[in-house]
Design an enzyme around this catalytic site. Structure first.
Site, mmCIF file in Angstrom:
data_model
loop_
_atom_site.group_PDB
_atom_site.id
_atom_site.type_symbol
_atom_site.label_atom_id
_atom_site.label_comp_id
_atom_site.label_asym_id
_atom_site.label_seq_id
_atom_site.Cartn_x
_atom_site.Cartn_y
_atom_site.Cartn_z
ATOM 1 N N THR A 23 0.535 -0.879 0.178
ATOM 2 C CA THR A 23 -0.122 -0.090 -0.160
ATOM 3 C C THR A 23 0.890 1.028 0.056
ATOM 4 O O THR A 23 2.590 1.067 0.142
ATOM 5 C CB THR A 23 -0.663 0.166 1.600
ATOM 6 O OG1 THR A 23 0.125 0.261 2.354
ATOM 7 C CG2 THR A 23 -1.869 -1.484 1.046
ATOM 8 N N ASP A 24 0.876 2.666 0.561
ATOM 9 C CA ASP A 24 1.030 3.501 0.266
ATOM 10 C C ASP A 24 0.603 3.694 1.305
ATOM 11 O O ASP A 24 0.232 2.844 2.391
ATOM 12 C CB ASP A 24 0.665 4.579 -0.699
ATOM 13 C CG ASP A 24 1.395 5.905 -1.349
ATOM 14 O OD1 ASP A 24 2.706 6.490 -0.485
ATOM 15 O OD2 ASP A 24 1.341 6.670 -2.180
ATOM 16 N N TRP A 25 1.075 5.363 2.050
ATOM 17 C CA TRP A 25 1.192 5.241 3.203
ATOM 18 C C TRP A 25 -0.481 5.701 4.275
ATOM 19 O O TRP A 25 -0.958 6.092 3.172
ATOM 20 C CB TRP A 25 1.821 7.209 3.625
ATOM 21 C CG TRP A 25 2.250 7.367 4.595
ATOM 22 C CD1 TRP A 25 1.395 8.214 5.636
ATOM 23 C CD2 TRP A 25 3.295 7.252 5.544
ATOM 24 N NE1 TRP A 25 2.195 8.808 6.962
ATOM 25 C CE2 TRP A 25 3.242 8.363 7.041
ATOM 26 C CE3 TRP A 25 4.471 6.136 5.518
ATOM 27 C CZ2 TRP A 25 4.283 8.007 7.562
ATOM 28 C CZ3 TRP A 25 5.519 6.840 6.488
ATOM 29 C CH2 TRP A 25 5.972 7.672 7.455
#
Ligand code: BGC
Length: 767
Positions: free
Chosen positions: A305-307
């Protein structure tokens, strides 16, 4: 979202027989099975959890340096079984030795508690972003502008070496977001607006980072992470992490295709777009994550995932009632690792979901196999740590020279009236504008810190534009009066202070040439949002006031976004867009302005002239219908400042004798188109030759032009070379309304420079 249509298209393209994107290595696969056998469910879920370094760092420093907290490490790794850590301590670059200490400590804990190495990931985005003393390269937008595949691959190879010298095995790069909204705050992190160039440059980066064998990434290479899958670069509003609306044909033809070719080149991991596309957050889009990426490409790599983007599914995007439901949606959609990045509650909740039958054991096993595969491919089980002492070329002159070469090949000459450039020796020069004496603005974001904020301790040894011009033209010949300064405080990158335009005007009276350096200060991601892509008013005023002196102006544009300069461009004799050329960008500019090097870059995006006339080179024919007869006269003319692919040189190139090897071709054929390119000027130069096709009539309105290839050739004065492009005819296909690739019978035009030739496809194929 038009789920049915997408699904139909996805299934239509899925074939059980597709060869694996990365052929499996038997030895690695059997080792994965062995490790899996000894793992509990908690062990497996922990592997899927990635936390930021803050989670395991001590609150106190040791000799002024960050250090691990043994207690926090025990909690994260022993208790929660966490398998990955990311990010840089204290949000700023560290020495290779500090990196070694910290990551080695994490590896020791991982091997002790888990018998499985950690995988540490860092945004080393344009060279060694987060390692002090390493080699920073120009940003990706410059890499694209260079049109030089070899240099781009070499830059990634050097970054991999220096990243491994920092004991880091995984980089969150390349960025592959088509930059299709000039307001977007990350457009400079991308390779620009064209899908082909994005794919081609990403292939170079993947090979440069990983080497040629994705199953055996040696200790001088790192794993690449393609991001952000996909359409992140085209938010309708232009603001970061806001929704995009992309039709199915465009999604497949322009956004998915570059990811596909980079995956087929061996990319080992992918990071997901943080945003919402066609109404559905990407992190919950099973069809596009599992369907298109993993199944259709038969790809055994890993999706991260991103942040905090699983949190975003409930907190921001409101498609889940709570964190637990968000975890269920995203893991079932195909996410393998969650960059949580602060919490480990992820592990507890995911275990509950498996116990409740809401996430299957098979999905967990699949995710963990992908994570272990990545760790085996990187050789982390045998060599969890790499030591800086084994990397003598870290930050070497040899590496610096490559960054300089890339900077030279990436600064774009856009205007040169009356041959005001090159500036001859002996001329007196005023260097002015807020970008005149700043390393921060040359480097952009992701440079030692996230926002690239100014800190001389990281870059005092490099030359700003002013310093480089002074070195090149002589101390007594170059005067600095900026006329204003940027406000350097966090979050205020758009503001200027100490505006003193009259001081610059006064300084201009004693010189022969004015080099006006304007643009933007550094920023990154959402803090870099802007409401207006016009050049800041004070900077435009400065240029206008200087023009009134009658002295010739060389306008240097330096920034992450193309700022509108419609009013001041006519006031300049010459214009150079240096984009974000990095630590050696000032030196490169000095050599170019002095004529010691020649310009050879071309714009990888369309430079807009008006806020409301945003267009791309591959627009539809109706966008250039200037008038329509009758009562409904209207103007739909595209009026841009500089077109995509534009860039000048100190020499001239003549194209002649275009040829296609087949006047008629079938969809199974390869086609070769060639042209002679001659240097007709007086100096040596490099020409980026861009190969375009146009589908003249199609069942869906065709784009007026599409890039199908590019090459860069070096020519001495008077020299000519034949440049050829061979492509499968199927590369000319488009994705039709139903989402299927289609090559239709009919006429095509091929364009190289000002040369055009036609050929005809004799039959139609849909696949
Ligand atoms: C960015 C990513 C980056 C990640 C980890 C996110 O905010 O969107 O590009 O890789 O942070 O630092």
């Amino acid at each position: 979202m038009t789920g049915g249509l997408l699904l139909a298209a996805s299934c239509a393209n899925k074939t059980a027989t597709t060869a694996p994107a990365i052929p499996a290595d038997k030895d690695i696969e059997s080792k994965i099975k062995d490790v899996m056998k000894g793992m509990t469910l908690e062990d497996k879920i922990g592997q899927m959890c990635e936390v930021t370094i803050d989670v395991v760092l001590s609150d106190s420093l040791k000799d002024g340096l960050p250090q691990l907290s043994p207690e926090k490490l025990k909690t994260a790794i022993e208790q929660y079984r966490v398998g990955s850590v990311l990010n840089t301590p204290r949000g700023e670059a560290q020495t290779p030795e500090t990196w070694y200490e910290i990551i080695n400590g994490i590896q020791e804990a991982s091997m002790e508690y888990l018998k499985i190495p950690d995988i540490y990931g860092v945004d080393q985005n344009h060279g060694t972003t987060y390692t002090t003393g390493g080699t920073l390269f120009p940003q990706e937008i410059n890499m694209a502008a260079s049109f030089n595949r070899e240099l781009v691959r070499e830059g990634a190879r050097i970054c991999a070496y220096e990243t491994r010298a920092s004991n880091i095995p995984w980089v969150y790069n390349p960025v592959m977001d088509l930059g299709r909204n000039p307001a977007w705050s990350r457009i400079w992190e991308s390779f620009g607006e064209d899908p082909f160039i994005n794919g081609a440059m990403a292939i170079e980066m993947v090979k440069g980072y990983q080497g040629d064998d994705p199953n055996h990434v040696g200790p001088q290479s790192v794993a690449a992470c393609l991001k952000h899958y996909m359409t992140y670069g085209n938010p309708t509003s232009g603001k970061d992490r806001t929704p995009a609306s992309i039709s199915l044909p465009e999604l497949r033809e322009k956004y998915f295709q570059p990811f596909k070719v980079a995956i087929e080149a061996g990319a080992l991991s992918v990071m997901v777009n943080s945003g919402v596309t066609n109404g559905l957050p990407f992190h919950a889009n099973k069809e596009l994550l599992t369907g298109w990426l993993k199944d259709e490409l038969n790809w055994d790599g890993m999706i991260v995932t991103d942040w905090a983007d699983i949190h975003n599914l409930w907190k921001r995007d409101k498609i889940a009632v709570d964190y637990k439901e968000a975890i269920m949606l995203s893991i079932n959609a195909g996410i393998d690792m969650s960059m949580t990045p602060y919490d480990m509650e992820f592990c507890t909740l995911l275990k509950e979901l498996v116990d409740e039958g809401k996430v299957s054991q098979a999905r967990i096993d699949d995710a963990v196999e992908r994570i272990l595969r990545l760790k085996f491919r990187l050789g982390l089980f045998e060599t969890p740590s790499t030591n800086p002492k084994d990397y003598p070329l870290f930050g070497s002159q040899e590496h610096a020279m490559k960054a300089l070469d890339l900077a030279v090949e990436s600064e774009v000459l856009l205007k040169n009236e009356d041959n005001v450039l090159p500036i001859s020796a002996g001329k007196r020069i005023l260097v002015t504008g807020p970008n005149a004496n700043s390393m921060r603005s040359l480097n952009g974001g992701w440079s030692y810190t996230w926002q690239g904020t100014d800190d001389p301790k990281f870059h005092a040894q490099y030359n700003t534009i002013y310093e480089a011009l002074r070195n090149e033209f002589g101390e007594g010949k170059v005067v600095l009066e900026q006329g204003m300064d940027y406000v350097e405080d966090y979050g205020k990158w758009e503001q200027v202070k100490n505006v003193r335009i009259q001081s610059a005007v006064a300084a201009a009276r004693g010189v022969d040439v004015i080099v006006a350096c304007v643009g933007e200060n550094s920023y990154c991601e959402t803090p870099g949002n802007t409401n207006d892509i016009a050049l800041q008013p004070e900077q435009a005023e400065l240029v206008k006031a200087l023009a009134a002196t009658g002295k010739p102006i060389v306008l240097v544009l330096n920034g992450g976004r193309p700022r509108i300069v419609r009013e001041i461009e006519p006031l300049a004799k010459a214009v150079v867009d240096v984009l974000l050329p990095g630590n050696y960008g000032g030196d490169a500019l000095a050599q170019l302005l002095a004529g010691k090097k020649n310009f050879s870059a071309k714009l990888p995006y369309t430079y807009p002239r008006w806020h409301n006339a945003i267009a791309f080179y591959d627009h539809k024919p109706c966008e250039t219908v200037a008038t329509m007869s009758g009562a409904y006269n209207y103007s739909a003319d595209i009026d841009v400042q500089w077109p995509f692919g534009f860039g000048m040189s100190y020499t001239t190139f003549e194209y002649s004798g275009i040829e296609v090897d087949k006047a008629e071709f079938s969809p199974e054929d390869d086609i070769t188109v060639s042209v002679n390119v001659k240097n007709t000027g007086n100096v040596e130069g490099k020409e980026a030759v861009i190969f375009y096709s146009s589908d003249l009539i199609a069942s869906m309105t065709p784009d007026v032009l599409r890039v199908r290839g590019f090459d860069k050739v070096s020519l001495k004065p008077g020299e000519s070379k034949k440049v050829s492009f061979t492509i499968p005819a199927k590369d000319l296909a488009f994705v039709n309304y139903e989402g299927k690739w289609t090559l239709e019978a009919g006429e095509f035009t091929f364009t190289l420079g000002d040369q055009k030739v036609n050929a005809k496809c004799t039959s139609t194929v849909v696949y």
